[in-house]
Design an enzyme around this catalytic site. Structure first.
Site, short mmCIF file in Angstrom:
data_model
loop_
_atom_site.label_atom_id
_atom_site.label_comp_id
_atom_site.label_asym_id
_atom_site.label_seq_id
_atom_site.Cartn_x
_atom_site.Cartn_y
_atom_site.Cartn_z
N ASN A 64 1.03 5.88 -2.78
CA ASN A 64 1.50 4.74 -3.58
C ASN A 64 0.28 4.09 -4.24
OD1 ASN A 64 2.53 2.34 -4.56
ND2 ASN A 64 2.97 1.47 -2.54
N TRP A 65 0.17 4.29 -5.54
CA TRP A 65 -1.00 3.74 -6.24
C TRP A 65 -0.87 2.24 -6.50
CZ3 TRP A 65 -3.39 7.30 -10.59
CH2 TRP A 65 -3.96 8.44 -9.98
N HIS A 114 9.61 -1.72 -0.84
CA HIS A 114 8.26 -1.91 -0.29
C HIS A 114 8.08 -3.38 0.08
CE1 HIS A 114 3.90 -2.14 -0.02
NE2 HIS A 114 3.90 -0.84 0.12
N GLU A 172 6.63 0.83 7.63
CA GLU A 172 5.37 0.23 7.21
C GLU A 172 5.26 -1.18 7.77
OE1 GLU A 172 3.72 2.34 3.51
OE2 GLU A 172 4.89 0.62 2.85
N GLY A 181 -1.33 4.04 0.82
CA GLY A 181 -1.70 3.20 -0.31
C GLY A 181 -3.12 3.49 -0.76
N GLY A 182 -4.06 2.66 -0.29
CA GLY A 182 -5.44 2.73 -0.77
C GLY A 182 -6.06 4.12 -0.74
C1 PEP Z 1 1.44 0.93 1.29
O1 PEP Z 1 1.32 -0.05 0.60
O2 PEP Z 1 2.48 1.60 1.21
C2 PEP Z 1 0.35 1.27 2.19
C3 PEP Z 1 0.65 1.98 3.25
O3 PEP Z 1 -0.89 0.80 1.90
P1 PEP Z 1 -2.27 1.12 2.67
O4 PEP Z 1 -2.28 2.58 3.00
O5 PEP Z 1 -3.36 0.76 1.70
O6 PEP Z 1 -2.28 0.28 3.90
#
Ligand code: PEP
Length: 248
Positions: free
Chosen positions: A9-10, A93, A163, A229-230
């Protein structure tokens, strides 16, 4: 048998120049043993899909509207995502639930619209830190799951991502036992509601998944992959997570 999935997920990151990372990812992982998805901002879906055409990389949106068209300034219909080359869409999300007050009923309506448009929904659920501290985790997640996943959900049109809100973008992750507890619960709830179809719905863990912690998370029962995400922004990091998933 559920096919493993690595989904990136960008969020609100990336411009045309960022597509070089996509080229690098495809070059490094031309035939992954798991499903690989990237969800860029809407501005990049068509361009990313063009680069992914003929490869194993799937492209997704980060949200859609529940209506097929109409007077909804700034919104994007599921059919428009499909038209741009998307095959999946992330829905519910926690950032959208928090920033726009999206309710379970709205997420459910969006997921139905996505299915009509031929998209696979990645439906996100997760508790806040205060809810976990109050011992409400499973009650919150059960409510979100029940309210957000529409009738007719099955392994071909729905993926569920756990999440925990407090783990997203924070570098903090639940213990493996905490992940297992929630994933076991999700698996049981989906099986109870949808039977064999529910047992085929993949469960992704999301929240600070990195190359360094991916393998142990993927070894956890009922974890079928990750929503990242990141660490999905850089081909090297996301590639390492894909490799961990392939090995797991
Ligand atoms: C997300 O936002 O779906 C996520 C899991 O972010 P991160 O991996 O950066 O915690």
């Amino acid at each position: 048998m559920r096919r493993k999935m690595a989904a990136g997920n960008w969020k609100m990151n990336g411009t045309e120049a960022s597509l070089a990372e996509v080229d690098a990812l495809i070059a490094a992982h031309p035939a992954p043993a798991c499903e690989v998805l990237l969800a860029p901002p809407a501005t990049l879906i068509a361009a990313m899909a063009a680069r992914a055409r003929g490869t194993k990389l799937a492209v997704g949106g980060q949200d859609c509207h529940c209506a097929a068209s109409g007077a909804h300034t700034g919104d994007i219909a599921a059919g428009m995502l499909a038209d741009a080359g998307a095959s999946h869409v992330i829905l519910g999300h926690s950032e959208r639930r928090a920033d726009y007050g999206e309710t379970d009923a709205q997420v459910c309506a969006k997921a139905t619209a996505a299915r009509v448009a031929g998209l696979v929904s990645l439906i996100c659920v997760g508790e806040t830190e205060a809810q976990r501290d109050a011992g409400e985790t499973l009650a919150i997640i059960g409510g979100q799951l029940g309210g957000s996943v529409p009738e007719g959900a099955d392994g071909s049109n729905t993926v569920v991502a756990y999440e925990p809100v407090w783990a997203i973008g924070t570098g903090r992750t639940p213990t493996l036992a905490q992940i297992a507890e929630v994933h076991d619960f999700l698996r049981a709830e989906l099986s109870a509601r949808f039977g064999a179809e529910g047992a085929a719905i993949r469960l992704l863990y999301g929240g600070s998944v990195k190359p360094v912690n991916a393998a142990e998370i993927f070894a956890t029962l009922n974890v079928d992959g990750a929503l990242v995400g990141g660490a999905s922004l850089k081909a090297a990091d996301f590639g390492a997570i894909i490799t961990a998933l392939e090995a797991g």
